[in-house]
Design a protein around this motif. Sequence first.
Motif, PDB file in Angstrom:
ATOM      1  N   ASN A  11      69.214  36.490  19.241  1.00  0.00           N
ATOM      2  CA  ASN A  11      70.092  35.444  18.713  1.00  0.00           C
ATOM      3  C   ASN A  11      70.511  34.560  19.881  1.00  0.00           C
ATOM      4  O   ASN A  11      71.669  34.466  20.237  1.00  0.00           O
ATOM      5  N   THR A  12      69.515  33.928  20.491  1.00  0.00           N
ATOM      6  CA  THR A  12      69.756  33.138  21.690  1.00  0.00           C
ATOM      7  C   THR A  12      69.016  31.818  21.623  1.00  0.00           C
ATOM      8  O   THR A  12      67.929  31.727  21.051  1.00  0.00           O
ATOM      9  N   THR A  59      73.022  44.783  26.109  1.00  0.00           N
ATOM     10  CA  THR A  59      73.257  43.414  25.646  1.00  0.00           C
ATOM     11  C   THR A  59      73.157  42.440  26.807  1.00  0.00           C
ATOM     12  O   THR A  59      73.724  42.678  27.876  1.00  0.00           O
ATOM     13  N   LEU A  63      71.674  37.397  23.328  1.00  0.00           N
ATOM     14  CA  LEU A  63      72.565  36.537  22.562  1.00  0.00           C
ATOM     15  C   LEU A  63      72.864  35.229  23.289  1.00  0.00           C
ATOM     16  O   LEU A  63      72.486  35.031  24.451  1.00  0.00           O
ATOM     17  N   ASP A  64      73.558  34.329  22.580  1.00  0.00           N
ATOM     18  CA  ASP A  64      74.108  33.075  23.116  1.00  0.00           C
ATOM     19  C   ASP A  64      72.994  32.193  23.678  1.00  0.00           C
ATOM     20  O   ASP A  64      72.109  31.786  22.954  1.00  0.00           O
ATOM     21  N   ALA A  79      71.300  33.203  26.579  1.00  0.00           N
ATOM     22  CA  ALA A  79      70.644  34.044  27.580  1.00  0.00           C
ATOM     23  C   ALA A  79      69.131  33.900  27.488  1.00  0.00           C
ATOM     24  O   ALA A  79      68.570  33.717  26.408  1.00  0.00           O
ATOM     25  N   ASN A 105      70.238  43.622  22.560  1.00  0.00           N
ATOM     26  CA  ASN A 105      70.744  42.366  22.000  1.00  0.00           C
ATOM     27  C   ASN A 105      70.598  41.263  23.042  1.00  0.00           C
ATOM     28  O   ASN A 105      71.088  41.398  24.166  1.00  0.00           O
ATOM     29  N   SER A 120      73.956  38.402  27.447  1.00  0.00           N
ATOM     30  CA  SER A 120      74.681  37.353  26.726  1.00  0.00           C
ATOM     31  C   SER A 120      75.096  36.222  27.653  1.00  0.00           C
ATOM     32  O   SER A 120      74.761  36.206  28.837  1.00  0.00           O
ATOM     33  N   THR A 145      76.015  39.562  31.605  1.00  0.00           N
ATOM     34  CA  THR A 145      76.444  38.270  31.082  1.00  0.00           C
ATOM     35  C   THR A 145      76.758  37.309  32.213  1.00  0.00           C
ATOM     36  O   THR A 145      76.854  37.698  33.383  1.00  0.00           O
ATOM     37  N   THR A 197      76.198  45.753  29.409  1.00  0.00           N
ATOM     38  CA  THR A 197      76.214  44.321  29.082  1.00  0.00           C
ATOM     39  C   THR A 197      76.003  43.519  30.355  1.00  0.00           C
ATOM     40  O   THR A 197      76.676  43.747  31.356  1.00  0.00           O
ATOM     41  N   THR A 207      80.044  46.257  32.238  1.00  0.00           N
ATOM     42  CA  THR A 207      79.745  44.839  32.055  1.00  0.00           C
ATOM     43  C   THR A 207      79.393  44.250  33.415  1.00  0.00           C
ATOM     44  O   THR A 207      80.208  44.280  34.346  1.00  0.00           O
TER      45      THR A 207
END
Length: 453
Positions: free
Chosen positions: A216-217, A158, A187-188, A190, A185, A160, A126, A124, A100
């Motif tokens: 999904n951002t 990912t 997301l959020d 990002a 992915n 995020s 983030t 990931t 991460t």
Amino acid sequence: MKRTLSLFLSLILIMTALSTLELTAFADGYPKAKDIYVSTKEGTNVYLSSDKPCYVNNATAPTADAEGANLVYDEATGVMTINNYDGGGIDLRYASGDLTLVLNGTNNISGHQFCVYCEYGNLTVTSKSGGVLNMSNDTDNCGGLVNYWAVSNDYNLTISGNAKINYNTKHDGQISAIRSKNKINILDDAGISVKAESQAQYNNVIGLECSELVLNTTGTIDVDLDALYYSYCTSASKIQLDNAKQIKFRATGDSPSCLVPYNDALAYLSTHPKYSNYAETDGKVYSLQLDILHVHETTLIPYKAATPVSTGNYACYYCKSCGKYFSDKEATNEIAGPKSIQKTAKWNNTITVKAKKPTVKYSSLKKKNQTLKANKLMTISKAQGKVSYTLNSAKKGKKSYKKYFKIDKKTGKLTIKKKLPKGTYKVSVKVSAPGNAYYKAGYKNTTVNIKVK
């Protein structure tokens, strides 16, 4: 002998299969610090270690001191935090485990074949603080965030939080800005911006390279490619749109394509009911833009009356997902926000007083003074503030007998002096209430008929 040889060969095959499975399907916890190295801008590889898992920009050796470090790695959690990092690539090429990467501040990675390379585990990236990662390469066959290059695996990449990823590279060679064998992915909140150009023949330029792309951002996805040969904004054969805010794909070159031709992704995007402004242009430039067709989900902000100590507001409706206000539930008329109602003047005091008709025995009054509590004289309600009492007058007929009466200002207890003659006396009392933050001061005069018999 043959049986023994057969068993031996079978054992070798099983061990080989298990070894391959470990590398290709399961991450071994978190990467060890000793298997991670960072590169300086000059190309020197600096390996971390368990006792020195930190790095400072431009250093030629790791450090144990996390304070002031631009890169800090925690073996126990697999979390690597970079704070305004400025250097070469971060490489976990042979390290097994999930990583991460937490972004703080503005981070720059350049001059390396891969900016962040994690092939034997899930990757990931983030941020909770709007951290930025700027990446660029200056070598052939390069990539930005790379979760797969040479070894087949089932790991995911990912992005995020509110991380912002920028990739900008121009040179002759194959380019894969963000790459995963399995799934990417985003997301959020990002956001991603990719700008890549390659003028070498027979070299592809791919923005988001993966089998499945999940968007999904609420951030913006912006991919702009230019290649002499093939260019794909994404190679995904499956695209999942949940709440993506805006997607911009542009591809330029001899064989440009926002998506790999003939798969289901193009048809899916072009007919998606939640998106508008779908556009594609054949020829030298191929573009695709999808903007979310937002459906407001309104919540009533109820009417609130103003008071002397606080403002109020008129009713309206609020859409949490876009942060806008509307005068109507259907969200057809946007307004700046709830219309305020100014504070009111203080309200009139609501005190009420109802007199009673008490009786005093003359036989008792001949001997000594008599007293009557306030609740025997009157009923007081809705007074705003602590009441006080004042004796106005005491009469029988037109004659004053005030000297025979005395009232306690705080308690309202009435004292009647002895030797008061028989008869009915009209005793006038002023009951005052001082008010409070909401109410004005007020008073009521009441006349209590006291019978002495």
